[in-house]
Motif scaffolding. Structure first.
Motif, mmCIF file in Angstrom:
data_model
loop_
_atom_site.group_PDB
_atom_site.id
_atom_site.type_symbol
_atom_site.label_atom_id
_atom_site.label_comp_id
_atom_site.label_asym_id
_atom_site.label_seq_id
_atom_site.Cartn_x
_atom_site.Cartn_y
_atom_site.Cartn_z
ATOM 1 N N PRO A 2 -0.172 -7.025 -2.854
ATOM 2 C CA PRO A 2 0.790 -7.013 -1.534
ATOM 3 C C PRO A 2 0.412 -8.325 -0.646
ATOM 4 N N GLU A 3 1.246 -8.608 0.212
ATOM 5 C CA GLU A 3 1.023 -9.760 0.870
ATOM 6 C C GLU A 3 -0.177 -9.364 1.971
ATOM 7 N N GLU A 4 -0.115 -8.156 2.483
ATOM 8 C CA GLU A 4 -1.146 -7.736 3.351
ATOM 9 C C GLU A 4 -1.957 -6.773 2.790
ATOM 10 N N GLU A 5 -3.262 -6.734 2.284
ATOM 11 C CA GLU A 5 -4.168 -5.977 1.783
ATOM 12 C C GLU A 5 -3.926 -4.557 2.371
ATOM 13 N N GLY A 6 -3.385 -3.769 1.481
ATOM 14 C CA GLY A 6 -3.500 -2.014 1.637
ATOM 15 C C GLY A 6 -2.007 -1.498 2.506
ATOM 16 N N VAL A 7 -1.286 -2.640 2.516
ATOM 17 C CA VAL A 7 0.038 -2.674 3.266
ATOM 18 C C VAL A 7 1.102 -2.843 2.529
ATOM 19 N N CYS A 8 2.189 -1.805 2.397
ATOM 20 C CA CYS A 8 3.471 -2.102 1.516
ATOM 21 C C CYS A 8 4.297 -3.205 1.990
ATOM 22 N N ASP A 9 4.596 -3.972 1.334
ATOM 23 C CA ASP A 9 5.703 -5.046 1.509
ATOM 24 C C ASP A 9 7.143 -4.663 1.999
ATOM 25 N N GLU A 10 7.326 -3.516 1.173
ATOM 26 C CA GLU A 10 8.615 -3.041 1.540
ATOM 27 C C GLU A 10 9.123 -2.301 2.833
ATOM 28 N N CYS A 11 8.082 -1.245 2.963
ATOM 29 C CA CYS A 11 8.276 -0.581 4.000
ATOM 30 C C CYS A 11 7.118 -0.513 5.225
ATOM 31 N N GLY A 12 6.115 -1.173 5.015
ATOM 32 C CA GLY A 12 4.771 -1.301 5.586
ATOM 33 C C GLY A 12 4.026 -0.063 5.502
ATOM 34 N N GLY A 13 4.219 0.938 4.688
ATOM 35 C CA GLY A 13 3.372 2.090 4.386
ATOM 36 C C GLY A 13 2.060 1.806 3.922
ATOM 37 N N GLU A 14 1.243 2.895 3.937
ATOM 38 C CA GLU A 14 -0.095 2.680 3.264
ATOM 39 C C GLU A 14 -0.233 2.932 2.032
ATOM 40 N N LEU A 15 -0.879 2.024 1.306
ATOM 41 C CA LEU A 15 -1.027 1.910 -0.131
ATOM 42 C C LEU A 15 -2.298 2.627 -0.500
ATOM 43 N N ILE A 16 -2.337 3.589 -1.551
ATOM 44 C CA ILE A 16 -3.226 4.492 -1.747
ATOM 45 C C ILE A 16 -3.423 4.412 -3.370
ATOM 46 N N GLN A 17 -4.675 4.860 -3.825
ATOM 47 C CA GLN A 17 -4.802 4.960 -5.233
ATOM 48 C C GLN A 17 -4.695 6.388 -5.769
ATOM 49 N N ARG A 18 -4.036 6.556 -6.653
ATOM 50 C CA ARG A 18 -3.323 7.997 -7.119
ATOM 51 C C ARG A 18 -4.831 8.776 -7.603
ATOM 52 N N ASP A 19 -4.740 9.739 -7.450
ATOM 53 C CA ASP A 19 -6.004 10.814 -7.940
ATOM 54 C C ASP A 19 -6.081 10.556 -9.548
ATOM 55 N N ASP A 20 -5.077 10.334 -10.041
ATOM 56 C CA ASP A 20 -5.279 9.926 -11.666
ATOM 57 C C ASP A 20 -5.281 8.635 -12.134
ATOM 58 N N ASP A 21 -5.592 7.878 -11.146
ATOM 59 C CA ASP A 21 -5.874 6.218 -11.190
ATOM 60 C C ASP A 21 -7.250 6.016 -11.099
#
Length: 210
Positions: free
Chosen positions: A138-157
């Protein structure tokens, strides 16, 4: 060109979703996945019960039910790209009985590359948009470009779960790959390039097949 009937094989993280979308849009065919087909037909009556009865009980939907659902989805399609089915040898043999495929393509990717791809994936907790820490940040680490939401790692990843998913794929689906390889039908596509490079190779294989 007629609408092709394509089976796309590949392990988790190989890019089947991206390339299936390319096929569906370019050739105007249906993208058929087992999960979507089951959800769309969860109340379809089969002699073994409805998919809903198994899904709500948290059980795996048995092969005969999955087979009937997939058959119904393919019968409604003039052309298709099939993604996520067959998962085992008996399903592959059933598929042979119900349709003639134009192309069986395997997206071939090394396990180490797959682990890097899947453990680096990040998903927006709000809108579900996908990113990758290395390949598509993303343009800003940990922040969604689309909606500004928090980016997370899914449990199965996480790495341990990813390796287990790849082992399960090898155990269940390698016999399917061998089946088509032995029949001389399998076309291997190098899945380690960029999505555009992989698509160029895949499209060339489709053009050759149809």
């Amino acid at each position: 060109m007629s609408q092709p009937k394509i089976l796309l094989l590949g392990p988790p993280g190989a890019g089947k979703g991206t390339q299936s979308k390319n096929i569906a849009e370019t050739y105007d065919v249906d993208h058929v996945t087992t999960g979507d087909a089951l959800r769309a037909n969860k109340d379809m009556e089969t002699e073994h019960g409805t998919p809903r009865s198994f899904m709500e009980a948290g059980e795996l939907v048995p092969d005969p039910v999955v087979n009937e659902i997939v058959q119904a989805a393919l019968e409604d399609a003039d052309g298709f790209v099939l993604d996520g089915y067959p998962r085992n040898l008996s399903q592959a043999e059933y598929l042979d009985d119900i349709t003639d495929l134009d192309l069986v393509a395997l997206l071939d990717v090394d396990h180490g590359e797959l682990v890097d791809r899947l453990t680096g994936r990040r998903v927006c907790s709000e809108c579900g948009a996908n990113y990758h820490v290395e390949f598509s940040p993303p343009e800003e680490e940990g922040v969604c470009d689309e909606c500004g939401g928090e980016l997370i790692q899914r449990d199965d990843d996480n790495e341990e779960t990813v390796k287990e998913r790849l082992n399960v794929f090898d155990e269940n689906t390698q016999p399917v790959i061998d089946y088509y390889d032995d029949e001389g039908e399998l076309v291997r596509i190098d899945g380690e390039g960029t999505p555009d490079e992989v698509w160029a190779d895949l499209q060339a294989a489709i053009e050759d097949a149809v």
